[in-house]
Design a protein around this motif. Structure first.
Motif, PDB file in Angstrom:
ATOM      1  N   ALA A 321      -0.077   0.212   9.533  1.00 35.17           N
ATOM      2  CA  ALA A 321      -0.691   1.747   9.763  1.00 35.17           C
ATOM      3  C   ALA A 321      -0.659   2.644   8.701  1.00 35.17           C
ATOM      4  O   ALA A 321      -1.807   3.318   8.292  1.00 35.17           O
ATOM      5  CB  ALA A 321       0.011   2.374  11.023  1.00 35.17           C
ATOM      6  N   GLY A 322       0.454   2.528   8.015  1.00 37.27           N
ATOM      7  CA  GLY A 322       0.537   3.228   6.573  1.00 37.27           C
ATOM      8  C   GLY A 322      -0.540   2.619   5.748  1.00 37.27           C
ATOM      9  O   GLY A 322      -1.299   3.318   5.104  1.00 37.27           O
ATOM     10  N   MET A 323      -0.629   1.375   5.596  1.00 36.14           N
ATOM     11  CA  MET A 323      -1.642   0.778   4.476  1.00 36.14           C
ATOM     12  C   MET A 323      -2.882   0.909   4.997  1.00 36.14           C
ATOM     13  O   MET A 323      -3.799   1.364   3.755  1.00 36.14           O
ATOM     14  CB  MET A 323      -1.322  -0.690   4.523  1.00 36.14           C
ATOM     15  CG  MET A 323       0.055  -1.251   3.801  1.00 36.14           C
ATOM     16  SD  MET A 323       0.244  -3.005   3.552  1.00 36.14           S
ATOM     17  CE  MET A 323       0.613  -3.572   5.349  1.00 36.14           C
ATOM     18  N   LEU A 324      -3.187   0.987   6.076  1.00 34.30           N
ATOM     19  CA  LEU A 324      -4.745   1.492   6.491  1.00 34.30           C
ATOM     20  C   LEU A 324      -5.054   2.652   6.307  1.00 34.30           C
ATOM     21  O   LEU A 324      -5.978   3.126   5.785  1.00 34.30           O
ATOM     22  CB  LEU A 324      -4.889   0.926   7.895  1.00 34.30           C
ATOM     23  CG  LEU A 324      -4.655  -0.618   8.366  1.00 34.30           C
ATOM     24  CD1 LEU A 324      -4.758  -0.783  10.114  1.00 34.30           C
ATOM     25  CD2 LEU A 324      -5.905  -1.146   7.855  1.00 34.30           C
ATOM     26  N   ALA A 325      -4.117   3.794   6.409  1.00 34.04           N
ATOM     27  CA  ALA A 325      -4.237   5.024   6.226  1.00 34.04           C
ATOM     28  C   ALA A 325      -4.489   5.172   4.870  1.00 34.04           C
ATOM     29  O   ALA A 325      -5.211   6.198   4.365  1.00 34.04           O
ATOM     30  CB  ALA A 325      -3.072   5.892   6.902  1.00 34.04           C
ATOM     31  N   SER A 326      -3.615   4.693   4.071  1.00 31.84           N
ATOM     32  CA  SER A 326      -3.938   4.603   2.660  1.00 31.84           C
ATOM     33  C   SER A 326      -5.156   3.978   2.038  1.00 31.84           C
ATOM     34  O   SER A 326      -5.938   4.876   1.246  1.00 31.84           O
ATOM     35  CB  SER A 326      -2.849   3.664   1.894  1.00 31.84           C
ATOM     36  OG  SER A 326      -2.959   3.875   0.409  1.00 31.84           O
ATOM     37  N   ARG A 327      -5.770   3.182   2.652  1.00 31.49           N
ATOM     38  CA  ARG A 327      -7.066   2.648   2.239  1.00 31.49           C
ATOM     39  C   ARG A 327      -8.017   3.638   2.550  1.00 31.49           C
ATOM     40  O   ARG A 327      -8.995   3.880   1.781  1.00 31.49           O
ATOM     41  CB  ARG A 327      -7.367   1.385   3.021  1.00 31.49           C
ATOM     42  CG  ARG A 327      -6.523   0.240   2.357  1.00 31.49           C
ATOM     43  CD  ARG A 327      -7.029  -1.136   3.190  1.00 31.49           C
ATOM     44  NE  ARG A 327      -6.335  -2.201   2.443  1.00 31.49           N
ATOM     45  CZ  ARG A 327      -6.755  -3.595   2.775  1.00 31.49           C
ATOM     46  NH1 ARG A 327      -7.738  -3.608   3.442  1.00 31.49           N
ATOM     47  NH2 ARG A 327      -6.191  -4.374   2.335  1.00 31.49           N
ATOM     48  N   VAL A 328      -8.071   4.450   3.698  1.00 28.80           N
ATOM     49  CA  VAL A 328      -9.157   5.195   4.146  1.00 28.80           C
ATOM     50  C   VAL A 328      -8.953   6.643   3.206  1.00 28.80           C
ATOM     51  O   VAL A 328      -9.978   6.969   2.851  1.00 28.80           O
ATOM     52  CB  VAL A 328      -8.714   5.901   5.645  1.00 28.80           C
ATOM     53  CG1 VAL A 328      -9.695   6.960   6.012  1.00 28.80           C
ATOM     54  CG2 VAL A 328      -8.957   4.647   6.664  1.00 28.80           C
TER      55      VAL A 328
END
Length: 373
Positions: A321-328
């Motif tokens: 979830a953190g990695m996805l939020a970072s990409r966004v």
């Protein structure tokens, strides 16, 4: 990707999340140190260096127990006269990775090359401030000129800082300097000294410490090289807020320490008088239980591994979830890139870090060849 995340995704290490074998160990190659940081209880200059022969016997046994990752530390491990041979022998035993923690003061170019040749995989340099003070002399100005040596080295470098009241004013500059130089970095809240029953966390500093953790999270979310997991950020914030965390401490089971005299320690703060050569897998299994001291634990290598082993799906889910939020976040413009950007936006709040009056950052001045020595 964080260290634990890398381990979980490494197919050769993934079974350690679910099996009953130990995962990692820290070996004190010496307890002597050239510094005397006030919060540290992991040095004792009256204890002689262990012999290379003894260290080899202890590493043999650690490997036979099933450990895959070995961390070498002290004291100051670079004080040991045979440190290169210690690394070489550890690699010959088949440890998945051999790492080391150091204050960096004794590091030189030739020694770095020798450690690389011996097979050292990771080096953590501990830096608490830009300038030394009585409570900690681990200052960036003492080692910053050495960071450039890693550009052509196979040894992975990251910088770590101990976050407490006396380091808050300059830790932001430490973080920014490393990011300016492209070096992964983190600062973690100081842990209490259980060996001498010293409370090292100042309750009056909890709010600024929380704010500093949140600033690191924001930088990580914007894609900066903050070398800490989302799980560990969440854990530290709950710890400071004195909120309960559901987990089982795996110290002494999946993760253990060995002193410079060969004593088996559950972690750096919980020690036994048993010798490592007496320890069996059955002994390790007996420590797979909750500990009286785990509430508020600040031995983060043990705490993070415990979180991953206790709740692997929850741990992995938070990281993903953190990695996805970072990409966004990285797709948006105007995201913060440095601590100084975040503090500049909070001028109406009590600052815990103020950039120096000079316009250029320490990191950028260093790149121009004007770094302090």
């Amino acid at each position: 990707m964080t260290v634990i995340g890398e381990r979980m995704l490494d197919l050769r290490q993934a079974p350690r999340v679910f099996d009953t074998k130990p995962w990692a160990a820290h070996l004190y190659v010496t307890e002597q140190c050239n510094l005397d940081c006030h919060y540290c209880n992991e040095f004792n200059n009256s204890i002689p260096h262990p012999t290379l022969a003894d260290l080899k016997k202890w590493m043999d046994h650690i490997r036979k127990l099933g450990v895959m990752r070995l961390g070498l530390q002290g004291g100051e491990p670079l004080k040991h006269p045979d440190i290169v041979e210690v690394v070489r022998y550890a690699k010959s035993l088949g440890f998945r990775k051999v790492s080391m923690s150091t204050n960096g003061f004794l590091l030189n170019r030739q020694l770095l090359a020798d450690l690389e040749g011996a097979g050292l995989g990771e080096l953590q340099i501990s830096v608490d401030r830009m300038t030394p003070i009585a409570s900690t002399r681990k200052a960036m100005k003492s080692i910053v000129h050495k960071l450039d040596w890693f550009k052509d080295s196979k040894v992975k470098l990251h910088v770590s800082g101990v976050l407490f009241k006396e380091t808050l004013d300059e830790m932001g500059q430490v973080i920014d300097t490393c990011l300016d130089l492209g070096i992964p970095v983190h600062a973690r809240v100081v842990h209490d000294d259980l060996v001498h029953d010293r409370a090292l966390r100042d309750a009056s500093a909890s709010e600024p410490l929380l704010r500093f953790l949140e600033h690191q999270e924001k930088l990580k979310r914007s894609g900066q090289k903050i070398h800490s997991s989302w799980n560990l950020f969440a854990y530290q914030k709950k710890m400071l807020r004195q909120e309960p965390v559901e987990w089982t401490c795996i110290a002494g089971y999946k993760y253990f320490f060995v002193s410079s005299t060969g004593k088996f320690w559950l972690c750096s703060q919980v020690r036994t008088e048993r010798h490592i050569l007496e320890i069996t897998r059955e002994d390790l299994l007996s420590y797979n239980r909750k500990k009286d001291c785990q509430a508020g634990c600040g031995v983060y290598c043990t705490a993070e591994t415990s979180l991953a082993v206790s709740h692997p799906l929850r741990y992995a889910g938070r990281e993903v979830a953190g990695m996805l939020a970072s990409r966004v976040s990285r797709m948006r413009r105007g995201q913060p890139e440095r601590i100084r950007d975040l503090t500049a936006a909070e001028q109406d709040e009590a600052p815990f870090y103020e950039a120096p009056a000079a316009a250029a950052s320490f990191g950028s001045r260093c790149q121009q060849g004007n770094c302090l020595r």
